[in-house]
Design an enzyme around this catalytic site. Structure first.
Site, mmCIF file in Angstrom:
data_model
loop_
_atom_site.group_PDB
_atom_site.id
_atom_site.type_symbol
_atom_site.label_atom_id
_atom_site.label_comp_id
_atom_site.label_asym_id
_atom_site.label_seq_id
_atom_site.Cartn_x
_atom_site.Cartn_y
_atom_site.Cartn_z
ATOM 1 N N TYR A 41 0.815 -1.219 0.000
ATOM 2 C CA TYR A 41 0.000 0.000 0.000
ATOM 3 C C TYR A 41 0.848 1.268 0.000
ATOM 4 C CZ TYR A 41 -3.745 -3.182 1.593
ATOM 5 O OH TYR A 41 -4.653 -4.209 1.735
ATOM 6 N N HIS A 102 0.978 -11.697 2.231
ATOM 7 C CA HIS A 102 -0.065 -10.920 1.563
ATOM 8 C C HIS A 102 -0.827 -11.702 0.493
ATOM 9 C CE1 HIS A 102 -1.168 -6.617 -0.011
ATOM 10 N NE2 HIS A 102 -2.216 -7.380 0.151
#
Length: 267
Positions: A41, A102
């Site tokens: 992010y 992730h």
């Protein structure tokens, strides 16, 4: 298990820069205690700044981040170690509450990445081990690879993607399911059943979707928004209890809508 007060968290994807810091800070001040970010992010520093800018005690927060997304460079043990160290540095924390793998691209990624994350839990600097976008087969592999439970599985989940198979698999485990894109990136606004239930209960459609998720044992929701009004609105899901008829109607929705669905992924 994720504590009850942490079961409605804040997803921070795209919350960057000064505006991102302010949004995350506002969320914490409004009562959000579970903050979800990721290396990918590019906003772990903003999350750390927001935490520092509030008067909320660090021990009252639950901070989760993720490393080793399939879009990151080729994974090696050294790469994963360095990525974790950088996450600690950017967040400005000496402890991470939940660290996820992730999104793997195949078995080799899992075999490389997951043991490194498990070691960080064992050394005491990470409290909980998580995986994201794992299938049932991936979870079975994870069980063979590491000698500790998986504490959380983060996947897309909402009324249009109810994850029945995964939830059934997790039912006899201590693994929580953390639902990202819990509003199907706005698609829940276009579902007549959701709109009818929202009108009946006098709440917006997002609150219905979130309340439905929170009615499921072991499920946490992490909606993302940059709107202060929506932050407050979404938080109302904690006080919204849908009746059995409402829940049954949502359970009966027969649609499969994935917001995140790479061509190579086999669900």
């Amino acid at each position: 298990m994720i504590q009850s007060e942490m079961r409605l968290g804040l997803g921070t994807y795209s919350l960057t820069g000064d505006d991102g810091v302010e949004t995350i800070k506002t969320a914490i001040e409004h009562g959000y205690r579970h903050i979800d970010t990721a290396r990918l992010y590019g906003n772990e520093e903003e999350v750390g700044e927001a935490i520092d800018a509030t008067d909320v005690d660090r021990d009252d927060l639950f901070v989760a981040t993720k490393v080793a997304h399939f879009e990151e460079p080729e994974k090696t043990t050294e790469y994963v170690e360095r990525a974790i160290d950088e996450s600690f540095e950017k967040l400005g924390l000496d402890r991470i509450d939940l660290l996820y793998h992730h999104w793997p691209r195949g078995q080799a990624d899992i075999e490389t990445v997951l043991p490194v994350l498990a070691d960080r839990v064992d050394d005491g600097h990470v409290d909980n081990l998580g995986v994201s976008n794992y299938t049932v087969a991936d979870l079975e592999l994870a069980d063979d690879l590491v000698d500790r439970p998986i504490d959380a599985l983060q996947v897309e989940m909402h009324p249009l993607l109810q994850q029945d198979e995964l939830r059934a698999f997790l039912a006899d485990t201590d693994t929580d399911l953390v639902a990202y894109s819990p509003l199907a990136q706005g698609a829940v606004f276009d579902v007549d059943v959701i709109s009818d239930i929202a009108a009946k209960n006098g709440v917006p459609e997002p609150v219905v979707s979130l309340a439905w998720l929170l009615s499921k044992e072991g499920v946490t929701a992490i909606p993302r928004t940059s709107s202060v009004d929506h932050l407050r609105e979404n938080f109302g899901a904690l006080e919204t209890e849908l009746d059995a008829e409402d829940l049954d109607r949502i359970d009966a929705i027969e649609r499969t809508h994935r917001c995140e669905d790479p061509d190579w992924m086999t669900w």
